[in-house]
Design a protein around this motif. Structure first.
Motif, PDB file in Angstrom:
ATOM      1  N   TRP A 104      -6.804   0.602  -2.126  1.00 42.40           N
ATOM      2  CA  TRP A 104      -7.453   1.440  -3.131  1.00 42.40           C
ATOM      3  C   TRP A 104      -8.973   1.433  -3.081  1.00 42.40           C
ATOM      4  O   TRP A 104      -9.606   0.558  -2.519  1.00 42.40           O
ATOM      5  CB  TRP A 104      -6.963   1.095  -4.517  1.00 42.40           C
ATOM      6  CG  TRP A 104      -7.215  -0.309  -5.039  1.00 42.40           C
ATOM      7  CD1 TRP A 104      -8.047  -1.257  -4.541  1.00 42.40           C
ATOM      8  CD2 TRP A 104      -6.588  -0.872  -6.204  1.00 42.40           C
ATOM      9  NE1 TRP A 104      -7.999  -2.388  -5.311  1.00 42.40           N
ATOM     10  CE2 TRP A 104      -7.113  -2.184  -6.346  1.00 42.40           C
ATOM     11  CE3 TRP A 104      -5.675  -0.421  -7.138  1.00 42.40           C
ATOM     12  CZ2 TRP A 104      -6.725  -3.032  -7.384  1.00 42.40           C
ATOM     13  CZ3 TRP A 104      -5.283  -1.271  -8.167  1.00 42.40           C
ATOM     14  CH2 TRP A 104      -5.809  -2.563  -8.270  1.00 42.40           C
ATOM     15  N   SER A 144      -4.674  -4.755  -4.685  1.00 42.13           N
ATOM     16  CA  SER A 144      -4.485  -3.474  -4.020  1.00 42.13           C
ATOM     17  C   SER A 144      -3.184  -3.484  -3.234  1.00 42.13           C
ATOM     18  O   SER A 144      -2.752  -4.522  -2.712  1.00 42.13           O
ATOM     19  CB  SER A 144      -5.651  -3.190  -3.075  1.00 42.13           C
ATOM     20  OG  SER A 144      -5.431  -1.991  -2.359  1.00 42.13           O
ATOM     21  N   SER A 145      -2.539  -2.329  -3.143  1.00 46.67           N
ATOM     22  CA  SER A 145      -1.340  -2.200  -2.326  1.00 46.67           C
ATOM     23  C   SER A 145      -1.680  -2.444  -0.849  1.00 46.67           C
ATOM     24  O   SER A 145      -2.740  -2.046  -0.374  1.00 46.67           O
ATOM     25  CB  SER A 145      -0.746  -0.797  -2.507  1.00 46.67           C
ATOM     26  OG  SER A 145       0.247  -0.545  -1.547  1.00 46.67           O
ATOM     27  N   GLY A 157      -5.736   5.480  -3.592  1.00 46.79           N
ATOM     28  CA  GLY A 157      -4.868   4.348  -3.302  1.00 46.79           C
ATOM     29  C   GLY A 157      -4.043   3.915  -4.498  1.00 46.79           C
ATOM     30  O   GLY A 157      -3.918   4.620  -5.497  1.00 46.79           O
ATOM     31  N   SER A 158      -3.510   2.695  -4.401  1.00 51.26           N
ATOM     32  CA  SER A 158      -2.653   2.175  -5.461  1.00 51.26           C
ATOM     33  C   SER A 158      -2.712   0.657  -5.472  1.00 51.26           C
ATOM     34  O   SER A 158      -3.247   0.021  -4.559  1.00 51.26           O
ATOM     35  CB  SER A 158      -1.201   2.643  -5.260  1.00 51.26           C
ATOM     36  OG  SER A 158      -0.694   2.176  -4.016  1.00 51.26           O
ATOM     37  N   LYS A 167      -1.948   3.930  -9.752  1.00 54.44           N
ATOM     38  CA  LYS A 167      -2.040   4.898  -8.664  1.00 54.44           C
ATOM     39  C   LYS A 167      -3.320   5.715  -8.828  1.00 54.44           C
ATOM     40  O   LYS A 167      -4.042   5.558  -9.828  1.00 54.44           O
ATOM     41  CB  LYS A 167      -0.818   5.812  -8.660  1.00 54.44           C
ATOM     42  CG  LYS A 167      -0.653   6.634  -9.918  1.00 54.44           C
ATOM     43  CD  LYS A 167       0.635   7.448  -9.877  1.00 54.44           C
ATOM     44  CE  LYS A 167       0.771   8.326 -11.124  1.00 54.44           C
ATOM     45  NZ  LYS A 167       0.745   7.542 -12.364  1.00 54.44           N
ATOM     46  N   THR A 168      -3.590   6.577  -7.862  1.00 49.80           N
ATOM     47  CA  THR A 168      -4.793   7.403  -7.903  1.00 49.80           C
ATOM     48  C   THR A 168      -4.897   8.166  -9.230  1.00 49.80           C
ATOM     49  O   THR A 168      -3.937   8.799  -9.661  1.00 49.80           O
ATOM     50  CB  THR A 168      -4.782   8.410  -6.748  1.00 49.80           C
ATOM     51  OG1 THR A 168      -4.731   7.695  -5.505  1.00 49.80           O
ATOM     52  CG2 THR A 168      -6.028   9.277  -6.762  1.00 49.80           C
ATOM     53  N   ASP A 188      -0.131  -1.129   1.698  1.00 44.17           N
ATOM     54  CA  ASP A 188       0.058   0.096   2.481  1.00 44.17           C
ATOM     55  C   ASP A 188      -0.808   1.259   2.004  1.00 44.17           C
ATOM     56  O   ASP A 188      -0.864   2.296   2.657  1.00 44.17           O
ATOM     57  CB  ASP A 188       1.534   0.523   2.426  1.00 44.17           C
ATOM     58  CG  ASP A 188       2.452  -0.562   2.953  1.00 44.17           C
ATOM     59  OD1 ASP A 188       2.071  -1.238   3.932  1.00 44.17           O
ATOM     60  OD2 ASP A 188       3.541  -0.740   2.379  1.00 44.17           O
ATOM     61  N   ASP A 189      -1.459   1.065   0.851  1.00 44.84           N
ATOM     62  CA  ASP A 189      -2.248   2.156   0.271  1.00 44.84           C
ATOM     63  C   ASP A 189      -3.488   1.563  -0.398  1.00 44.84           C
ATOM     64  O   ASP A 189      -3.628   1.597  -1.616  1.00 44.84           O
ATOM     65  CB  ASP A 189      -1.382   2.925  -0.740  1.00 44.84           C
ATOM     66  CG  ASP A 189      -2.012   4.225  -1.204  1.00 44.84           C
ATOM     67  OD1 ASP A 189      -2.923   4.719  -0.503  1.00 44.84           O
ATOM     68  OD2 ASP A 189      -1.598   4.744  -2.266  1.00 44.84           O
TER      69      ASP A 189
END
Length: 288
Positions: A99, A93-94, A62-63, A76-77, A96-97
């Protein structure tokens, strides 16, 4: 409880170990405060400040973002964060992604100096590493040790935390982040090589200034900014290492050794050696 990661219903799914180190560990070793893993179920912001702790966390997937020391970092990852928690910080945490993170809070004798050295070497609050799997394995090992009942677990925790710091120091080495032109960086490399080749000779700042056509005050500043020590300290480090070899494996007198390693006289050599090693050269020779 350390609330670095809020464990609110439907916000995150986490496992953690809150660790209470022994008095011996807190007074003598690197010691663990908390270690864990979380998967964000919903984006949220967590804020904290004034915590006597150092935090290292790995973005497994995730990101998200980290706000620290007046700056916002994108993560990011595979990214690693390493921060001093006395300063205020926030992470999110994002949306849409979402983490997944592994983290550990720790502290120890001399950690303020260690973190200062990390920064001096060019270390940043967020870094990209080619050693991500090593960080992951060390954090897994730390978790297992903290969760167990081994009677020497404080020593094992100290060892694992030391390994994490070694990785961080390796990844921190970024002399190019110093605000120095490419030409000046090349000059510094040449000057450092000159010091390595001629440290057994008498070297002065005026000599280096004339040899490399660089202002001695500017040279002093950029050398310290880049290598984390003064030119004199660097020379003394090289000289004392050679002196230790001569003290152990020769019968040269103090005067001869002082001259051999490029120091002005035996008294200055003795004072400098004592400052670096904590014993006088004659005592060091007897010890070995």
């Amino acid at each position: 409880m350390d609330e670095f990661f809020l464990n609110l219903p439907k916000m995150v799914q986490s496992t953690r170990v809150l660790y209470t180190a022994s008095f011996f560990a807190r007074s003598s070793l690197l010691y663990l405060q908390e270690i864990g893993q979380l998967a964000a179920l919903k984006s949220h912001t967590s804020r904290r400040s004034g915590l006597s702790s150092y935090l290292c966390f790995l973005v497994e997937a995730g990101s998200g973002t980290l706000e620290y020391n007046g700056r916002k970092y994108e993560l990011k990852t595979g990214d690693i964060a390493f921060i001093d928690c006395l300063k205020s910080y926030a992470h999110e945490s994002s949306q849409d992604d979402l983490w997944t993170l592994r983290w550990c809070h720790f502290n120890g004798i001399g950690m303020a100096d260690v973190y200062k050295k990390y920064c001096e070497r060019g270390g940043q609050p967020v870094l990209q590493s080619k050693q991500t799997e090593k960080y992951k394995e060390l954090m897994k090992r730390l978790y297992a040790i903290a969760e167990g009942q081994d009677y020497v677990r404080d020593m094992k925790i100290n060892a694992a935390l030391s390994q994490i710091l070694i990785l961080l120091m390796e990844d921190a080495w970024n002399p190019e982040t110093v605000q120095t032109s490419a030409k000046k960086r090349l000059e510094l490399q040449n000057i450092k090589q000159y010091l390595d080749d001629h440290y057994t000779e008498k070297i002065t700042l005026d000599q280096l200034s004339a040899e490399f056509f660089i202002n001695k005050h500017y040279l002093t500043k950029i050398f310290h900014d880049t290598y984390g020590m003064t030119i004199i300290s660097y020379l003394n480090q090289k000289r004392i290492t050679q002196a230790k070899h001569l003290l152990r494996f020769s019968d040269m007198s103090m005067e001869e050794i002082a001259a051999k390693i490029g120091m002005t006289d035996a008294n200055y050599f003795s004072r400098t050696f004592n400052k670096v090693e904590g014993v006088r050269p004659s005592e060091f020779r007897k010890m070995w």
